[in-house]
Design an enzyme around this catalytic site. Structure first.
Site, short mmCIF file in Angstrom:
data_model
loop_
_atom_site.label_atom_id
_atom_site.label_comp_id
_atom_site.label_asym_id
_atom_site.label_seq_id
_atom_site.Cartn_x
_atom_site.Cartn_y
_atom_site.Cartn_z
N GLY A 53 0.82 -1.20 0.00
CA GLY A 53 0.00 0.00 0.00
C GLY A 53 0.86 1.26 0.00
CB CYS A 95 3.18 3.39 11.30
SG CYS A 95 2.20 2.45 10.14
C1 LIG Z 1 -1.72 -0.15 6.18
C2 LIG Z 1 -1.95 1.14 5.49
C3 LIG Z 1 -1.06 1.62 4.51
C4 LIG Z 1 0.21 0.92 4.17
O1 LIG Z 1 0.03 -0.32 3.53
P1 LIG Z 1 1.26 -1.35 3.50
O2 LIG Z 1 0.83 -2.40 2.56
O3 LIG Z 1 1.43 -1.85 4.89
O4 LIG Z 1 2.43 -0.58 3.01
C5 LIG Z 1 -1.37 2.81 3.89
N1 LIG Z 1 -2.47 3.51 4.20
C6 LIG Z 1 -3.36 3.08 5.12
C7 LIG Z 1 -4.59 3.88 5.38
C8 LIG Z 1 -3.13 1.89 5.80
O5 LIG Z 1 -3.99 1.47 6.72
#
Ligand SMILES: *Cc1c(COP(=O)(O)O)cnc(C)c1O
Length: 394
Positions: A72, A326
């Site tokens: 993401g 995070c």
């Molecule tokens: C978890 C998350 C991300 C990051 O996704 P990853 O696959 O862990 O890099 C970004 N935005 C939101 C809103 C998230 O909850």
């Protein structure tokens, strides 16, 4: 060891068994490189295209508008940097919000260092942006609006369709970080006028380390890394075939079962919140009461330290979160809770519970019993609480 009771589905989810079953052959017998022309290469390629079709079906776009990424965060980086760099001749202004995920906020910081201007919209006490405020902040220089679909800490769902309409009317590109929304909310990128959308498989019972981005045909978006021409030259690198297959299966399952899934997790959430409010004094539910992800509950427990609460829950086999994963490990209060106007000490006493498909009512009862006991115990050793009780009595 206690049985694990997992209430942190906004952080990640377990891979669904059906998803895993579809992935396994691509680690072993179907190990071909999708760019290769022999049979096992073509099989891998076919599997990727089937996953692409499933993703496009789920959000109502054309399969060729879907690109697979590594997560993401990568999709968010690609959307923001790719659009900013490809459209800098049109302007240098970007609008986002104060409550975005670090994948957006830190990417914006980098773009600011490069000379782009970024406006961070405020939100109200429920976590919603103000549409008029968005309109007021648009300038002739605005090239991109990036507003998250649903917040990862408090679950608030933004008025995406209204934002999309404004962006389209003003000819500004609209990206939405939908990592929390995909698999939980109906999404129609055409109806909502979305130009770019990020998702991540591990948030909806798919594997970690694979994401996708929707980029509407015709939208100019530069690639992030150089190399081979995979993903229509948008993402160099041999594809994570098993991961992509997993993402495709997971999104298919999520949308086939959306309504029953939403009902079951929102029932658990509502029951949990009712029990907490009934049994524990001095609590406050954060986020919008209606425009909220079905499985999200964020509650502030006054006179309780969130980290201590989390550790005590963990000792009893309960997985939860104080905010975003995070930022755990740091003692700073959540930027989202501060943005909705909570004072620092209240923000620090907040607990995020996110429900998922393996949770049962019995799990929730166990959670509530533990919370009642732990909150009482932590308060009984809190100087602020004891002082509060003393002045309350006199
Ligand atoms: C978890 C998350 C991300 C990051 O996704 P990853 O696959 O862990 O890099 C970004 N935005 C939101 C809103 C998230 O909850």
């Amino acid at each position: 060891m206690n049985k694990i009771r997992y209430f942190d589905h906004a952080a990640t989810t377990a891979v669904d068994e059906e998803v895993l079953k579809e992935m396994i052959p691509f680690f072993s017998i179907e190990y071909g490189n999708p760019s290769s022309l022999y049979t096992i290469g073509r099989n891998a390629k076919k599997a990727i295209e089937e996953a692409r079709r499933r993703v496009s079906f789920a959000i109502n776009c054309d399969p060729k508008e879907i690109y697979f990424t590594g997560c993401g965060s990568e999709s968010d980086n690609l959307a923001l940097k790719g659009v900013a760099h490809a459209n800098k001749n049109k302007g240098n202004h970007i609008i986002t919000t104060k409550i975005e995920h670090p994948a957006i906020l830190n990417t914006c910081k980098t773009l600011e260092e490069e000379g782009f201007n970024v406006t961070y919209l405020d939100v109200d006490e429920d976590g919603l942006i103000d549409i008029q405020d968005l309109k007021d902040k648009i300038t002739d220089e605005t090239i991109l609006i990036s507003i998250m679909f649903a917040n990862n800490e408090i679950g608030t769902i933004q008025p995406i369709e209204e934002i999309g309409k404004i962006a389209r009317e003003k000819n500004i590109l609209f990206h939405t970080d939908s990592v929390q929304a995909v698999g939980n909310v109906k999404i129609d990128v055409k109806k909502m006028n979305i130009d770019l959308l990020s998702m991540s498989a591990h948030k909806f019972y798919g594997p970690k380390g694979v994401g996708a981005i929707y980029i509407r045909s015709g939208v100019k978006c530069n690639k992030l890394q150089d190399g081979g021409h995979q993903e229509k030259d948008k993402r160099a690198g041999t594809e994570n075939v098993a991961g992509i297959v997993g993402l495709g299966k997971a999104i298919q399952i999520a949308y086939e079962n959306l309504e029953t899934y939403n009902t079951s997790i929102s029932n658990l959430r509502d029951y949990y919140e009712m029990q907490v409010e009934k049994n524990i004094p001095y609590v406050k539910v954060n986020g919008h009461r209606i425009k909220r992800l079905p499985g999200n509950s964020n509650i502030s427990f006054k006179f309780v330290d969130g980290e201590a609460l989390l550790l005590n829950l963990d000792m009893n086999g309960i997985c939860a979160s104080t905010g975003s994963a995070c930022s755990s490990g740091s003692t700073n209060p959540s930027h989202v809770l501060l943005a909705i106007g909570l004072p620092e000490n209240i923000a620090k006493g907040s607990l995020r519970i996110t429900f998922g498909k393996e949770n049962t009512k019995e799990d929730v009862d166990y959670l509530i019993n533990n919370l009642v006991e732990i909150a009482q115990r932590l308060r009984s050793i809190s100087p602020e609480y004891l002082e509060f009780i003393r002045t309350e009595k006199s």
